[in-house]
Design a protein around this motif. Structure first.
Motif, PDB file in Angstrom:
ATOM      1  N   THR A   1      49.220   5.635   6.827  1.00 28.82           N
ATOM      2  CA  THR A   1      50.114   4.744   7.045  1.00 28.82           C
ATOM      3  C   THR A   1      51.412   4.726   6.021  1.00 28.82           C
ATOM      4  OG1 THR A   1      48.306   2.929   7.407  1.00 28.82           O
ATOM      5  CG2 THR A   1      50.336   1.826   6.219  1.00 28.82           C
ATOM      6  N   ALA A   2      51.062   5.297   4.845  1.00 29.24           N
ATOM      7  CA  ALA A   2      52.233   5.630   4.011  1.00 29.24           C
ATOM      8  C   ALA A   2      53.111   6.734   4.288  1.00 29.24           C
ATOM      9  CB  ALA A   2      51.315   6.429   2.631  1.00 29.24           C
ATOM     10  N   GLN A  38      34.762   4.504   3.124  1.00 25.85           N
ATOM     11  CA  GLN A  38      35.675   4.684   1.902  1.00 25.85           C
ATOM     12  C   GLN A  38      36.342   6.081   1.861  1.00 25.85           C
ATOM     13  OE1 GLN A  38      33.447   5.317  -1.592  1.00 25.85           O
ATOM     14  NE2 GLN A  38      35.398   4.981  -3.022  1.00 25.85           N
ATOM     15  N   THR A  88      43.293   7.188   6.455  1.00 28.01           N
ATOM     16  CA  THR A  88      44.181   6.275   7.248  1.00 28.01           C
ATOM     17  C   THR A  88      45.175   5.448   6.296  1.00 28.01           C
ATOM     18  OG1 THR A  88      42.588   4.444   6.655  1.00 28.01           O
ATOM     19  CG2 THR A  88      42.432   5.638   8.714  1.00 28.01           C
ATOM     20  N   ASP A  89      44.824   5.404   4.907  1.00 27.30           N
ATOM     21  CA  ASP A  89      45.864   4.904   4.073  1.00 27.30           C
ATOM     22  C   ASP A  89      47.120   5.854   3.840  1.00 27.30           C
ATOM     23  OD1 ASP A  89      44.460   2.736   3.396  1.00 27.30           O
ATOM     24  OD2 ASP A  89      43.889   3.360   1.472  1.00 27.30           O
ATOM     25  N   GLN A  90      46.636   7.401   3.811  1.00 28.07           N
ATOM     26  CA  GLN A  90      47.805   8.081   3.815  1.00 28.07           C
ATOM     27  C   GLN A  90      48.764   8.245   5.161  1.00 28.07           C
ATOM     28  OE1 GLN A  90      48.588  10.066   1.244  1.00 28.07           O
ATOM     29  NE2 GLN A  90      49.368  12.058   1.741  1.00 28.07           N
ATOM     30  N   ILE A 101      40.713  -1.537  10.596  1.00 26.48           N
ATOM     31  CA  ILE A 101      41.588  -0.328  10.396  1.00 26.48           C
ATOM     32  C   ILE A 101      41.725   0.580  11.660  1.00 26.48           C
ATOM     33  CG2 ILE A 101      41.015   2.039   9.503  1.00 26.48           C
ATOM     34  CD1 ILE A 101      39.238   0.861   7.301  1.00 26.48           C
ATOM     35  N   LYS A 133      39.118   5.804   4.744  1.00 25.80           N
ATOM     36  CA  LYS A 133      40.239   4.888   4.547  1.00 25.80           C
ATOM     37  C   LYS A 133      41.227   5.824   3.786  1.00 25.80           C
ATOM     38  CE  LYS A 133      41.255   0.351   3.023  1.00 25.80           C
ATOM     39  NZ  LYS A 133      42.396   0.648   2.257  1.00 25.80           N
ATOM     40  N   GLN A 134      40.688   6.632   3.036  1.00 25.36           N
ATOM     41  CA  GLN A 134      41.764   7.585   2.387  1.00 25.36           C
ATOM     42  C   GLN A 134      42.606   8.445   3.139  1.00 25.36           C
ATOM     43  OE1 GLN A 134      40.083  10.319  -0.888  1.00 25.36           O
ATOM     44  NE2 GLN A 134      38.472   8.883  -1.061  1.00 25.36           N
TER      45      GLN A 134
END
Length: 271
Positions: A27-28, A17, A23-25, A78, A20-21
């Motif tokens: 990607t963004a 969890q 990796t999401d950033q 991921i 992923k914060q």
């Protein structure tokens, strides 16, 4: 393309969890090559490499848990590289090599945070800067940059001129340029890439790592680069990359190096 290869989970948890914060950033922010490189001193398996009271109080991870986190991430689709940031420790080359060989890292970052018993970038040691000879500390630091490169153990050297973090810089310009010259010569004769790190912008020095003159020597001698944020919280992933890219281009770079399971590949520097 863009990389962000130097990031830490230490302020959160070794959980999917939290990972992923980050990796999401990434990607963004349009970062195609993203990795986590936790400090090696946090792991029980490195006690034979670097050990002192400050470090030992922060040793609380097991490498099996770290590996498991990445396998969870990969099983969930991921795309994240598994790395480590290891404190380069003089006299411990065999131990460092054994540790590195023991894990299937995509790349390994070597960094210098200690000059003898002096934690050069630690707030707890900041007062020491007023007690020590600045040129002596810089020479000791760049001595280690040279031997780090000569060891050929590391894919990337982290924050190449971290020693400037608190804005203590020798006033002897010739001396400083001599340190840059010998460091970049050693790096050019090794497999080690240099990161342009935006972390310095968030430190007292308020500047990118490395100094433009130092990076220019890297370029002239053919030392490859990566981009890194040294994020310790998700919001800092890819932070200030516009400045890092501008610096890279200003000295002549048009490409970055990427890594996967120790294999390197040159790609075009993104915008």
């Amino acid at each position: 393309m863009l990389t962000d290869y130097h990031n830490h989970l230490e302020r959160g948890t070794l959980s999917l969890q939290y990972l992923k914060q980050f990796t999401d950033q990434a990607t963004a922010k349009g970062i195609e090559h993203f990795g986590i490189s936790e400090h090696a001193y946090h792991f029980y398996q490195t006690k034979n490499i670097l050990s002192n009271p400050w470090v030992d109080a922060r040793r609380y991870y097991d490498m099996e848990d770290y590996k498991s986190l990445f396998h969870q991430a990969w099983d969930n689709g991921i795309d994240v590289k598994m790395s480590i940031e290891m404190d380069y420790t003089p006299g411990k080359h065999e131990e460092m090599a054994e540790f590195i060989r023991g894990y299937d890292f995509d790349y390994v970052i070597g960094s210098i945070h200690w000059v003898g018993d002096f934690g050069i970038d630690l707030g707890e040691f900041k007062h020491e800067w007023e007690l020590r000879d600045i040129k002596e500390t810089y020479k000791g630091y760049f001595d280690q940059v040279v031997t780090l490169a000569q060891s050929n153990l590391f894919d990337i050297i982290g924050h190449l001129d971290l020693v400037k973090i608190f804005n203590y810089v020798p006033t002897d310009e010739q001396f400083l340029l001599e340190q840059y010259e010998r460091a970049t010569t050693a790096l050019a004769n090794s497999k080690t890439c240099v990161e342009i790190s935006t972390a310095g912008l968030r430190k007292p020095v308020g500047k990118l790592y490395p100094d433009p003159r130092l990076l220019k020597l890297c370029y002239q001698k053919g030392v490859p680069i990566v981009l890194s944020s040294d994020a310790h919280v998700p919001d800092d992933v890819g932070r200030d990359f516009d400045e890092a890219i501008a610096l890279a281009r200003s000295v002549g770079y048009t490409s970055l190096m990427t890594f996967e399971k120790g294999e390197r590949k040159e790609v075009t520097l993104g915008k």
